[in-house]
Design a protein around this motif. Sequence first.
Motif, mmCIF file in Angstrom:
data_model
loop_
_atom_site.group_PDB
_atom_site.id
_atom_site.type_symbol
_atom_site.label_atom_id
_atom_site.label_comp_id
_atom_site.label_asym_id
_atom_site.label_seq_id
_atom_site.Cartn_x
_atom_site.Cartn_y
_atom_site.Cartn_z
ATOM 1 N N GLY A 1 0.818 -1.175 0.052
ATOM 2 C CA GLY A 1 -0.007 0.000 0.072
ATOM 3 C C GLY A 1 0.889 1.290 -0.004
ATOM 4 N N CYS A 2 0.386 2.390 -0.221
ATOM 5 C CA CYS A 2 1.002 3.621 -0.306
ATOM 6 C C CYS A 2 1.437 3.669 1.181
ATOM 7 C CB CYS A 2 0.130 4.783 -0.885
ATOM 8 S SG CYS A 2 1.158 6.298 -1.272
ATOM 9 N N PRO A 3 2.600 4.383 1.250
ATOM 10 C CA PRO A 3 2.940 5.023 2.768
ATOM 11 C C PRO A 3 2.040 5.992 3.225
ATOM 12 C CG PRO A 3 4.966 5.061 1.185
ATOM 13 C CD PRO A 3 3.652 4.825 0.266
ATOM 14 N N CYS A 4 1.200 6.314 2.432
ATOM 15 C CA CYS A 4 0.275 7.408 3.153
ATOM 16 C C CYS A 4 -1.047 6.989 3.888
ATOM 17 C CB CYS A 4 -0.381 8.796 2.083
ATOM 18 S SG CYS A 4 -1.484 7.994 0.891
ATOM 19 N N GLY A 5 -1.014 5.369 3.728
ATOM 20 C CA GLY A 5 -2.225 4.707 4.307
ATOM 21 C C GLY A 5 -3.380 4.807 3.546
ATOM 22 N N SER A 6 -3.245 5.255 2.246
ATOM 23 C CA SER A 6 -4.768 4.996 1.495
ATOM 24 C C SER A 6 -4.759 3.816 0.948
ATOM 25 C CB SER A 6 -4.565 5.900 0.094
ATOM 26 O OG SER A 6 -3.682 5.395 -0.883
ATOM 27 N N LYS A 7 -6.033 3.268 0.306
ATOM 28 C CA LYS A 7 -6.048 1.932 0.043
ATOM 29 C C LYS A 7 -5.662 1.620 -1.498
ATOM 30 C CE LYS A 7 -10.525 3.550 -2.048
ATOM 31 N NZ LYS A 7 -11.944 3.717 -2.079
ATOM 32 N N GLU B 1 -0.135 4.166 -7.904
ATOM 33 C CA GLU B 1 -1.248 4.743 -8.154
ATOM 34 C C GLU B 1 -1.788 5.963 -7.210
ATOM 35 O OE1 GLU B 1 -3.568 1.302 -7.716
ATOM 36 O OE2 GLU B 1 -2.908 0.531 -9.823
ATOM 37 N N CYS B 2 -0.935 6.338 -6.111
ATOM 38 C CA CYS B 2 -1.306 7.212 -5.268
ATOM 39 C C CYS B 2 -0.466 8.431 -5.112
ATOM 40 C CB CYS B 2 -1.463 6.502 -3.850
ATOM 41 S SG CYS B 2 -2.247 7.552 -2.556
ATOM 42 N N CYS B 3 0.621 8.308 -4.410
ATOM 43 C CA CYS B 3 1.705 9.431 -4.125
ATOM 44 C C CYS B 3 2.814 9.459 -5.236
ATOM 45 C CB CYS B 3 2.226 9.383 -2.651
ATOM 46 S SG CYS B 3 0.933 9.824 -1.450
ATOM 47 N N LYS B 4 2.895 8.383 -5.949
ATOM 48 C CA LYS B 4 4.410 8.356 -6.748
ATOM 49 C C LYS B 4 4.091 9.232 -7.959
ATOM 50 C CE LYS B 4 7.664 5.361 -9.091
ATOM 51 N NZ LYS B 4 7.580 6.068 -10.053
ATOM 52 N N TYR C 1 3.615 13.452 3.251
ATOM 53 C CA TYR C 1 3.837 12.417 4.248
ATOM 54 C C TYR C 1 4.506 11.290 3.847
ATOM 55 C CZ TYR C 1 2.681 8.794 7.687
ATOM 56 O OH TYR C 1 2.908 7.639 8.596
ATOM 57 N N SER C 2 4.080 11.033 2.725
ATOM 58 C CA SER C 2 4.897 9.590 2.109
ATOM 59 C C SER C 2 6.227 10.205 1.775
ATOM 60 C CB SER C 2 4.070 9.153 0.674
ATOM 61 O OG SER C 2 2.829 8.515 1.126
ATOM 62 N N ALA C 3 6.415 11.430 1.412
ATOM 63 C CA ALA C 3 7.822 11.828 1.063
ATOM 64 C C ALA C 3 8.858 11.746 2.311
ATOM 65 C CB ALA C 3 7.832 13.176 0.393
HETATM 66 ZN ZN LIG Z 1 -0.447 7.860 -1.295
#
Ligand SMILES: [Zn+2]
Length: 131
Positions: A4-10, A15-18, A37-39
């Motif tokens: 999962g994304c480090p930001c905790g999304s599903k 597909e999220c923070c990258k 946050y992910s960064a």
């Molecule tokens: Zn994310």
Amino acid sequence: MPQGCPCGSKYRYTECCKPLHDGAPAATAEALMRSRYSAYALCLVPYLLDSWHRSTRPALGLDDLDPATRWLGLRIVDHAIDAGDPEAATVEFIARFRVGGGSARRLHERSRFRRVDGRWQYLDGEILKPA
Ligand SMILES: [Zn+2]
């Protein structure tokens, strides 16, 4: 959440923070907050600087990120566009982290964001007392 994304999304990181880390503009201040946050979790210092408003951007280096800090989770509490200014927004969040072998701690912050040339940027934040 191994993939999962480090930001905790599903969503997965790719597909999220990258995409944001790769240069795509964040659609909302909340999305930018998540990507920052992910960064932090991934120690992406250049991204943290790029997404920081010019007026408050620190001289941040890799050495300023403590490698012993483990980011445990992010919860967005509130996200609001300013009533009189669509280029300004606030995001309230709680981030949990652990330093070394210490106990888990919480950072509860209300951050202010501004959109500059179509890109949301972090302006500053106010630490909120634990309830
Ligand atoms: Zn994310």
